[in-house]
Scaffold this motif. Structure first.
Motif, PDB file in Angstrom:
ATOM      1  N   ASP A   1       0.734  -1.389  -0.037  1.00 15.89           N
ATOM      2  CA  ASP A   1       0.052   0.004   0.011  1.00 15.89           C
ATOM      3  C   ASP A   1       0.989   1.256   0.034  1.00 15.89           C
ATOM      4  O   ASP A   1       0.476   2.263  -0.646  1.00 15.89           O
ATOM      5  CB  ASP A   1      -0.970  -0.077   1.304  1.00 15.89           C
ATOM      6  CG  ASP A   1      -2.002  -1.009   1.253  1.00 15.89           C
ATOM      7  OD1 ASP A   1      -3.069  -0.901   0.253  1.00 15.89           O
ATOM      8  OD2 ASP A   1      -2.098  -2.246   1.750  1.00 15.89           O
ATOM      9  N   ALA A   2       2.184   1.100   0.514  1.00 11.59           N
ATOM     10  CA  ALA A   2       2.921   2.230   0.440  1.00 11.59           C
ATOM     11  C   ALA A   2       4.289   1.691   1.021  1.00 11.59           C
ATOM     12  O   ALA A   2       4.590   1.150   1.938  1.00 11.59           O
ATOM     13  CB  ALA A   2       2.424   3.456   1.664  1.00 11.59           C
TER      14      ALA A   2
ATOM     15  N   GLU B   1       7.840   3.453   2.437  1.00 13.17           N
ATOM     16  CA  GLU B   1       8.398   4.539   2.913  1.00 13.17           C
ATOM     17  C   GLU B   1       9.742   4.179   3.176  1.00 13.17           C
ATOM     18  O   GLU B   1      10.016   3.175   3.456  1.00 13.17           O
ATOM     19  CB  GLU B   1       7.582   4.744   4.331  1.00 13.17           C
ATOM     20  CG  GLU B   1       6.215   5.077   4.373  1.00 13.17           C
ATOM     21  CD  GLU B   1       5.978   6.784   3.612  1.00 13.17           C
ATOM     22  OE1 GLU B   1       7.002   7.617   3.880  1.00 13.17           O
ATOM     23  OE2 GLU B   1       5.177   6.949   2.969  1.00 13.17           O
TER      24      GLU B   1
ATOM     25  N   ARG C   1      12.651   9.941  10.973  1.00 10.12           N
ATOM     26  CA  ARG C   1      12.207   8.751  10.263  1.00 10.12           C
ATOM     27  C   ARG C   1      13.051   7.774  10.137  1.00 10.12           C
ATOM     28  O   ARG C   1      12.638   6.516   9.578  1.00 10.12           O
ATOM     29  CB  ARG C   1      11.584   9.469   8.665  1.00 10.12           C
ATOM     30  CG  ARG C   1      10.414  10.299   8.605  1.00 10.12           C
ATOM     31  CD  ARG C   1      10.293  10.981   7.398  1.00 10.12           C
ATOM     32  NE  ARG C   1      10.318   9.882   6.161  1.00 10.12           N
ATOM     33  CZ  ARG C   1       9.191   9.286   5.681  1.00 10.12           C
ATOM     34  NH1 ARG C   1       8.031   9.584   6.503  1.00 10.12           N
ATOM     35  NH2 ARG C   1       9.152   8.491   4.808  1.00 10.12           N
TER      36      ARG C   1
ATOM     37  N   ASP D   1       4.229   8.545  10.254  1.00 13.03           N
ATOM     38  CA  ASP D   1       3.566   9.281   9.228  1.00 13.03           C
ATOM     39  C   ASP D   1       2.523   8.152   8.307  1.00 13.03           C
ATOM     40  O   ASP D   1       1.186   8.755   7.902  1.00 13.03           O
ATOM     41  CB  ASP D   1       4.766   9.403   8.128  1.00 13.03           C
ATOM     42  CG  ASP D   1       5.681  10.567   8.538  1.00 13.03           C
ATOM     43  OD1 ASP D   1       5.194  11.530   9.390  1.00 13.03           O
ATOM     44  OD2 ASP D   1       6.600  10.790   8.119  1.00 13.03           O
ATOM     45  N   LEU D   2       2.654   6.978   8.202  1.00 14.15           N
ATOM     46  CA  LEU D   2       1.714   6.023   7.761  1.00 14.15           C
ATOM     47  C   LEU D   2       0.495   6.098   8.547  1.00 14.15           C
ATOM     48  O   LEU D   2      -0.679   6.019   7.813  1.00 14.15           O
ATOM     49  CB  LEU D   2       2.149   4.705   7.652  1.00 14.15           C
ATOM     50  CG  LEU D   2       3.343   4.703   6.401  1.00 14.15           C
ATOM     51  CD1 LEU D   2       4.328   3.381   6.529  1.00 14.15           C
ATOM     52  CD2 LEU D   2       2.602   4.719   5.076  1.00 14.15           C
TER      53      LEU D   2
ATOM     54  N   LYS E   1      -0.915   8.140  10.152  1.00 12.45           N
ATOM     55  CA  LYS E   1      -1.440   9.592   9.719  1.00 12.45           C
ATOM     56  C   LYS E   1      -2.406   9.598   8.551  1.00 12.45           C
ATOM     57  O   LYS E   1      -3.358  10.041   8.527  1.00 12.45           O
ATOM     58  CB  LYS E   1      -0.518  11.006  10.032  1.00 12.45           C
ATOM     59  CG  LYS E   1      -0.290  11.144  11.422  1.00 12.45           C
ATOM     60  CD  LYS E   1       0.834  12.204  11.355  1.00 12.45           C
ATOM     61  CE  LYS E   1       1.684  12.364  12.890  1.00 12.45           C
ATOM     62  NZ  LYS E   1       2.867  12.851  12.830  1.00 12.45           N
ATOM     63  N   ARG E   2      -1.588   8.991   7.802  1.00 16.94           N
ATOM     64  CA  ARG E   2      -2.138   8.828   6.456  1.00 16.94           C
ATOM     65  C   ARG E   2      -3.081   7.890   5.807  1.00 16.94           C
ATOM     66  O   ARG E   2      -4.089   8.056   4.874  1.00 16.94           O
ATOM     67  CB  ARG E   2      -0.930   8.590   5.406  1.00 16.94           C
ATOM     68  CG  ARG E   2      -0.129   9.915   5.059  1.00 16.94           C
ATOM     69  CD  ARG E   2       0.864   9.966   4.131  1.00 16.94           C
ATOM     70  NE  ARG E   2       0.704   8.942   3.103  1.00 16.94           N
ATOM     71  CZ  ARG E   2       2.015   8.193   2.848  1.00 16.94           C
ATOM     72  NH1 ARG E   2       3.102   8.221   3.320  1.00 16.94           N
ATOM     73  NH2 ARG E   2       1.688   7.120   1.891  1.00 16.94           N
ATOM     74  N   PHE E   3      -3.249   6.951   6.683  1.00 13.47           N
ATOM     75  CA  PHE E   3      -4.020   5.487   6.390  1.00 13.47           C
ATOM     76  C   PHE E   3      -4.964   5.401   7.750  1.00 13.47           C
ATOM     77  O   PHE E   3      -4.470   5.477   8.895  1.00 13.47           O
ATOM     78  CB  PHE E   3      -3.416   4.342   6.052  1.00 13.47           C
ATOM     79  CG  PHE E   3      -2.459   4.617   4.557  1.00 13.47           C
ATOM     80  CD1 PHE E   3      -3.189   3.987   3.525  1.00 13.47           C
ATOM     81  CD2 PHE E   3      -1.328   5.073   4.591  1.00 13.47           C
ATOM     82  CE1 PHE E   3      -2.491   4.026   2.408  1.00 13.47           C
ATOM     83  CE2 PHE E   3      -0.678   5.181   3.377  1.00 13.47           C
ATOM     84  CZ  PHE E   3      -1.241   4.844   2.207  1.00 13.47           C
TER      85      PHE E   3
END
Length: 176
Positions: A93-94, A96, A115, A125-126, A128-130
């Motif tokens: 899915d992503a 990073e 990071r 960060d993930l 927060k985004r998903f």
């Protein structure tokens, strides 16, 4: 307090380290022709997908900071990995990555980063985004720094030492 609808939309995730978990760690890998998948790695990602989990990759890539390769090379390799996974109906899915290192030789990448594992920045960060259900999520890594990053982000972390990633991951999907 979150609503039942929000809870329903949230899904657990598996955060995979890359080198040493999905592929053999040969040191500063950036060329697809040198990538050797860990036994069961592609199948593990497919199992994660089939269970309805998000599949993420979180990887330190200090080779960028050391001037060994460029960020574009990392992205090209991740695109190639995604294509290879797609051949068996699997997906990430992503992806990073952290290109920074405090001892880098490339000035713009020579820095401490929130990071860079063991810091939890890529994971946070993930999150927060998903719409991730963190309670049921976990990270699979091959180094103590991976596990430290997972813990710092409030996730369970499991140390993988081989030989087969699918055999390792499948029982963990049932625990969540």
């Amino acid at each position: 307090m979150s609503s039942a609808l929000e809870d329903q939309a949230r899904r657990p995730a598996v955060f995979f380290d890359r080198d040493g978990v999905l592929n053999m760690d040969i040191g500063y890998l950036f060329e697809s022709h040198k990538l050797v998948w860990i036994d069961g790695a592609r199948e593990a990602v497919k199992a994660v997908n089939d269970m309805g989990y998000f599949a993420f990759v979180v990887t330190n890539q200090s080779g960028v900071a050391r001037g060994l390769y460029e960020e574009a090379h990392v992205q090209q390799l991740h695109d190639w990995m995604a294509d290879e996974l797609g051949k068996i109906g699997a997906h990430i899915d992503a992806f990073e990555y952290c290109p920074f290192h405090p001892e880098g030789t490339v000035e713009r990448y020579r820095q401490i980063s929130h990071r860079r594992k063991p810091a939890p920045g890529m994971i946070n960060d993930l999150l927060k985004r998903f719409p991730v259900d963190a309670e049921r999520s976990f990270l699979v890594g091959d180094q103590p720094t991976d596990i430290a990053a997972a813990r710092a982000a409030g996730l369970k972390g499991y140390l993988f030492s081989g030989p087969n990633l699918e055999t390792f991951v499948r029982p963990l999907l049932l625990v969540g």
